[in-house]
Design a protein around this motif. Structure first.
Motif, mmCIF file in Angstrom:
data_model
loop_
_atom_site.group_PDB
_atom_site.id
_atom_site.type_symbol
_atom_site.label_atom_id
_atom_site.label_comp_id
_atom_site.label_asym_id
_atom_site.label_seq_id
_atom_site.Cartn_x
_atom_site.Cartn_y
_atom_site.Cartn_z
ATOM 1 N N ALA A 153 19.195 49.109 -3.946
ATOM 2 C CA ALA A 153 19.869 48.560 -4.926
ATOM 3 C C ALA A 153 21.001 49.505 -5.621
ATOM 4 O O ALA A 153 22.124 49.006 -6.143
ATOM 5 C CB ALA A 153 18.806 48.453 -6.443
ATOM 6 N N LEU A 154 20.704 50.782 -5.211
ATOM 7 C CA LEU A 154 21.845 51.664 -5.508
ATOM 8 C C LEU A 154 22.947 52.134 -4.391
ATOM 9 O O LEU A 154 23.375 53.083 -4.629
ATOM 10 C CB LEU A 154 21.293 53.118 -6.026
ATOM 11 C CG LEU A 154 20.188 53.079 -7.178
ATOM 12 C CD1 LEU A 154 19.697 54.120 -7.593
ATOM 13 C CD2 LEU A 154 21.041 52.255 -8.328
ATOM 14 N N GLY A 155 22.889 51.201 -3.635
ATOM 15 C CA GLY A 155 23.610 51.505 -2.245
ATOM 16 C C GLY A 155 25.006 50.853 -2.228
ATOM 17 O O GLY A 155 25.398 50.583 -1.206
ATOM 18 N N ASP A 156 25.738 50.735 -3.318
ATOM 19 C CA ASP A 156 26.968 50.147 -3.143
ATOM 20 C C ASP A 156 28.137 51.061 -2.512
ATOM 21 O O ASP A 156 29.215 50.591 -2.310
ATOM 22 C CB ASP A 156 27.227 49.823 -4.624
ATOM 23 C CG ASP A 156 26.747 48.728 -5.503
ATOM 24 O OD1 ASP A 156 25.953 47.897 -4.568
ATOM 25 O OD2 ASP A 156 26.311 48.874 -6.700
ATOM 26 N N GLU A 157 27.632 52.087 -2.748
ATOM 27 C CA GLU A 157 28.655 53.164 -1.867
ATOM 28 C C GLU A 157 27.813 54.095 -0.936
ATOM 29 O O GLU A 157 26.568 54.275 -0.999
ATOM 30 C CB GLU A 157 29.380 54.188 -2.905
ATOM 31 C CG GLU A 157 28.548 54.833 -3.830
ATOM 32 C CD GLU A 157 29.203 55.683 -4.670
ATOM 33 O OE1 GLU A 157 29.980 56.508 -4.332
ATOM 34 O OE2 GLU A 157 28.920 55.510 -6.199
ATOM 35 N N PRO A 158 28.472 54.766 0.143
ATOM 36 C CA PRO A 158 27.993 55.703 1.046
ATOM 37 C C PRO A 158 27.009 56.731 0.080
ATOM 38 O O PRO A 158 27.714 57.280 -0.873
ATOM 39 C CB PRO A 158 28.740 55.938 1.843
ATOM 40 C CG PRO A 158 29.855 55.048 1.747
ATOM 41 C CD PRO A 158 29.992 54.531 0.383
ATOM 42 N N ARG A 159 25.834 56.857 0.389
ATOM 43 C CA ARG A 159 25.018 57.772 -0.462
ATOM 44 C C ARG A 159 24.385 58.783 0.481
ATOM 45 O O ARG A 159 23.801 58.471 1.744
ATOM 46 C CB ARG A 159 23.913 57.298 -1.350
ATOM 47 C CG ARG A 159 24.689 56.646 -2.426
ATOM 48 C CD ARG A 159 23.486 56.003 -3.503
ATOM 49 N NE ARG A 159 24.018 55.285 -4.644
ATOM 50 C CZ ARG A 159 24.786 55.548 -5.592
ATOM 51 N NH1 ARG A 159 25.047 56.934 -5.655
ATOM 52 N NH2 ARG A 159 25.213 54.886 -6.455
ATOM 53 N N ARG A 160 24.311 59.999 0.129
ATOM 54 C CA ARG A 160 23.064 60.838 0.643
ATOM 55 C C ARG A 160 21.879 61.161 -0.507
ATOM 56 O O ARG A 160 22.259 60.991 -1.735
ATOM 57 C CB ARG A 160 23.858 62.334 0.660
ATOM 58 C CG ARG A 160 25.099 62.584 1.580
ATOM 59 C CD ARG A 160 25.427 63.911 1.743
ATOM 60 N NE ARG A 160 25.848 64.616 0.650
ATOM 61 C CZ ARG A 160 25.884 65.635 0.472
ATOM 62 N NH1 ARG A 160 25.944 66.562 1.533
ATOM 63 N NH2 ARG A 160 26.495 66.296 -0.759
ATOM 64 N N TRP A 161 20.641 61.166 0.164
ATOM 65 C CA TRP A 161 19.582 60.909 -0.518
ATOM 66 C C TRP A 161 18.679 62.114 -0.610
ATOM 67 O O TRP A 161 18.829 62.965 0.355
ATOM 68 C CB TRP A 161 18.776 59.808 -0.179
ATOM 69 C CG TRP A 161 19.287 58.508 -0.971
ATOM 70 C CD1 TRP A 161 20.033 57.426 0.009
ATOM 71 C CD2 TRP A 161 19.020 57.958 -2.014
ATOM 72 N NE1 TRP A 161 20.364 56.305 -0.753
ATOM 73 C CE2 TRP A 161 19.755 56.576 -2.060
ATOM 74 C CE3 TRP A 161 18.230 58.379 -3.272
ATOM 75 C CZ2 TRP A 161 19.552 55.667 -2.982
ATOM 76 C CZ3 TRP A 161 18.216 57.462 -4.209
ATOM 77 C CH2 TRP A 161 18.821 56.123 -4.279
ATOM 78 N N GLY A 162 17.963 62.421 -1.701
ATOM 79 C CA GLY A 162 17.167 63.327 -2.061
ATOM 80 C C GLY A 162 15.815 62.896 -2.580
ATOM 81 O O GLY A 162 16.094 61.719 -3.354
ATOM 82 N N ILE A 163 14.657 63.382 -2.477
ATOM 83 C CA ILE A 163 13.349 63.004 -3.005
ATOM 84 C C ILE A 163 12.466 63.987 -3.554
ATOM 85 O O ILE A 163 12.291 64.881 -2.782
ATOM 86 C CB ILE A 163 12.849 61.755 -2.186
ATOM 87 C CG1 ILE A 163 11.685 60.895 -2.827
ATOM 88 C CG2 ILE A 163 12.327 62.682 -0.846
ATOM 89 C CD1 ILE A 163 11.186 59.785 -2.003
ATOM 90 N N TRP A 164 11.802 63.755 -4.777
ATOM 91 C CA TRP A 164 10.910 64.465 -5.123
ATOM 92 C C TRP A 164 9.765 63.895 -5.524
ATOM 93 O O TRP A 164 9.912 62.624 -6.203
ATOM 94 C CB TRP A 164 11.530 65.598 -5.850
ATOM 95 C CG TRP A 164 11.379 65.632 -7.186
ATOM 96 C CD1 TRP A 164 10.452 65.939 -8.290
ATOM 97 C CD2 TRP A 164 12.327 65.043 -8.104
ATOM 98 N NE1 TRP A 164 10.665 65.570 -9.581
ATOM 99 C CE2 TRP A 164 12.050 64.879 -9.518
ATOM 100 C CE3 TRP A 164 13.515 64.167 -7.958
ATOM 101 C CZ2 TRP A 164 12.736 64.601 -10.472
ATOM 102 C CZ3 TRP A 164 14.392 63.902 -8.914
ATOM 103 C CH2 TRP A 164 13.945 63.994 -10.308
ATOM 104 N N GLY A 165 8.333 64.334 -5.721
ATOM 105 C CA GLY A 165 7.244 63.543 -6.372
ATOM 106 C C GLY A 165 6.347 64.828 -7.045
ATOM 107 O O GLY A 165 6.323 65.987 -6.586
ATOM 108 N N HIS A 166 5.590 64.232 -7.855
ATOM 109 C CA HIS A 166 4.422 64.866 -8.402
ATOM 110 C C HIS A 166 3.013 64.528 -7.824
ATOM 111 O O HIS A 166 2.830 63.149 -7.925
ATOM 112 C CB HIS A 166 4.691 64.935 -9.869
ATOM 113 C CG HIS A 166 3.380 65.564 -10.750
ATOM 114 N ND1 HIS A 166 2.254 64.838 -11.099
ATOM 115 C CD2 HIS A 166 3.080 66.849 -10.688
ATOM 116 C CE1 HIS A 166 1.274 65.776 -11.614
ATOM 117 N NE2 HIS A 166 1.823 66.943 -11.482
ATOM 118 N N SER A 167 2.234 65.302 -7.387
ATOM 119 C CA SER A 167 0.649 64.948 -7.098
ATOM 120 C C SER A 167 0.796 63.733 -6.053
ATOM 121 O O SER A 167 1.479 64.156 -4.930
ATOM 122 C CB SER A 167 -0.167 64.290 -8.375
ATOM 123 O OG SER A 167 -1.377 64.040 -7.918
ATOM 124 N N ALA A 168 0.299 62.541 -6.303
ATOM 125 C CA ALA A 168 0.409 61.726 -5.205
ATOM 126 C C ALA A 168 2.013 61.469 -4.814
ATOM 127 O O ALA A 168 2.066 60.673 -3.608
ATOM 128 C CB ALA A 168 -0.230 60.380 -5.805
#
Length: 381
Positions: A201-216
């Motif tokens: 959905a946020l891919g209207d332009e070339p993107r580099r991604w990162g991700i983080w999470g808490h617990s599960a």
């Protein structure tokens, strides 16, 4: 949030003591006593560019189910894709409603428990000014936050705002088992599918991604397929399993010996570090303090920050989350804690955090480290 709980019995015990649930963007919110009205945080580098940071809400479709998504971004980087319009919101509607969660987990006899909606003002960026977090994101750089079991997209709104002020587009979808329980999960509506749909959905332009999470959510951050060139970060994670992860992306692991959920791990966090070295897990660097994490000249591919017994700050499981969401929960939980303690139920550190109130000092250490991790990978990636 509750990554170490499993099974209907555990859920029933938890529900019996914790009246927790939330519905995103609920109507008729109640502002907690003393809570300021919503304010729009500005980019930390406003001297260079007056680009306001906003939270917008929208949705993505997964197997015919509409999944709420919150996105923090500068005005100039507001998303345009996804299911329908992205609507700005000045406050975060946060509902604590244990009855819906009880019904969802088939503990219907608890469906009478109360609910309350809170209207939470944005955190704002100023608490982390001067944190050596230069705005280094490129156009198109995006991050995704994965909350834990019985968590919320707003669990780390303070970090989402701060990272958006650094130029990242930051998305937080409502994942299954959330406090909100705003949709009925069905086959195919998984964490993996929701994260992928949010990226699309946020891919209207070339993107580099990162991700983080808490617990599960840290498990989601580790296991999500695809490239995350900006890195993967795991907070309050089972350190032993995380150290064994074979991912090629940059990796930041953050754990605490004060986390009550360590009791569910086979080894303590400190022993996990030792065993990882002995068992020849992928090499990692250990930071002596949060202030040193990603602050030196080198950029470790895999870094570990462990808060140890004896440190000035020893976070518990939910100290990593936003102060205002924690306080909203405490406002309703307080009446139930004595009963839960009398029944000797493990409260996943809600009782500990209610007494210690460590979320604010933990944020002052962890959020800048998180910003340096993603910011430096944005430059070096």
């Amino acid at each position: 949030r509750f990554g170490h709980m499993s099974g209907g019995a555990s859920a029933s015990l938890l529900l019996a003591s914790l009246p927790l649930s939330a519905a995103l963007w609920a109507q008729q919110p109640v502002r907690p006593r003393g809570e300021p009205r919503g304010r729009t945080p500005r980019a930390e580098h406003a001297a260079e560019a007056e680009d306001v940071v906003r939270c917008v809400r929208g949705s993505v479709d997964v197997e015919g189910v509409s999944i709420p998504v919150a996105v923090w971004c500068q005005d100039s980087r507001r998303p345009t894709g996804g299911g329908g319009a992205w609507v700005p919101t000045e406050e975060y509607g946060y509902t604590v409603d244990i009855g819906r969660i009880a019904s969802k987990l088939r503990v219907g006899w608890l469906s009478w428990l109360p609910s309350r909606t809170y209207s939470l003002a944005p955190a704002g960026v100023p608490p982390w000014r001067g944190a050596a977090c230069a705005s280094q994101a490129r156009a198109g750089d995006a991050l995704l936050f994965a909350h834990g079991f019985l968590g919320s997209p707003f669990d780390m709104a303070h970090a989402c705002e701060a990272l958006a002020s650094d130029g990242f587009v930051v998305a937080a979808p409502e994942l299954p088992e959330s406090l909100a329980a705003s949709y009925e999960a069905r086959e195919g509506v998984t964490r993996e599918a929701i994260v992928a749909a949010t990226q699309a959905a946020l891919g209207d332009e070339p993107r580099r991604w990162g991700i983080w999470g808490h617990s599960a959510g840290s498990g989601t951050a580790l296991s999500q397929p695809g490239e995350f060139a900006l890195g993967r970060a795991c907070l309050a994670c089972p350190l032993g399993r995380a150290l064994e992860a074979r991912v090629s992306d940059p990796l930041f692991l953050c754990a605490s010996e004060g986390d009550g959920c360590n009791r569910f791990s086979e080894t303590s966090p400190a022993d996990s570090l030792t065993l990882a070295a002995v068992n020849k897990a992928p090499p990692f660097s250990t930071f002596e303090s949060a202030d040193l994490a990603y602050a030196g000249p080198s950029l470790p591919r895999r870094g570990v920050l462990l808060f140890r017994e004896g440190d000035a700050l020893l976070p518990n499981h939910i100290s990593f989350l936003w102060t205002r969401t924690n306080e909203a929960l405490f406002d309703l939980l307080s009446a139930f804690l004595p009963l839960a303690k009398a029944l000797n139920l493990f409260l996943l550190d809600f009782d500990t955090e209610k007494e210690a109130r460590l979320a604010a000092p933990t944020a002052a250490k962890v959020v800048p480290a998180l910003r340096r991790f993603f910011g430096r990978n944005a430059v070096g990636g």
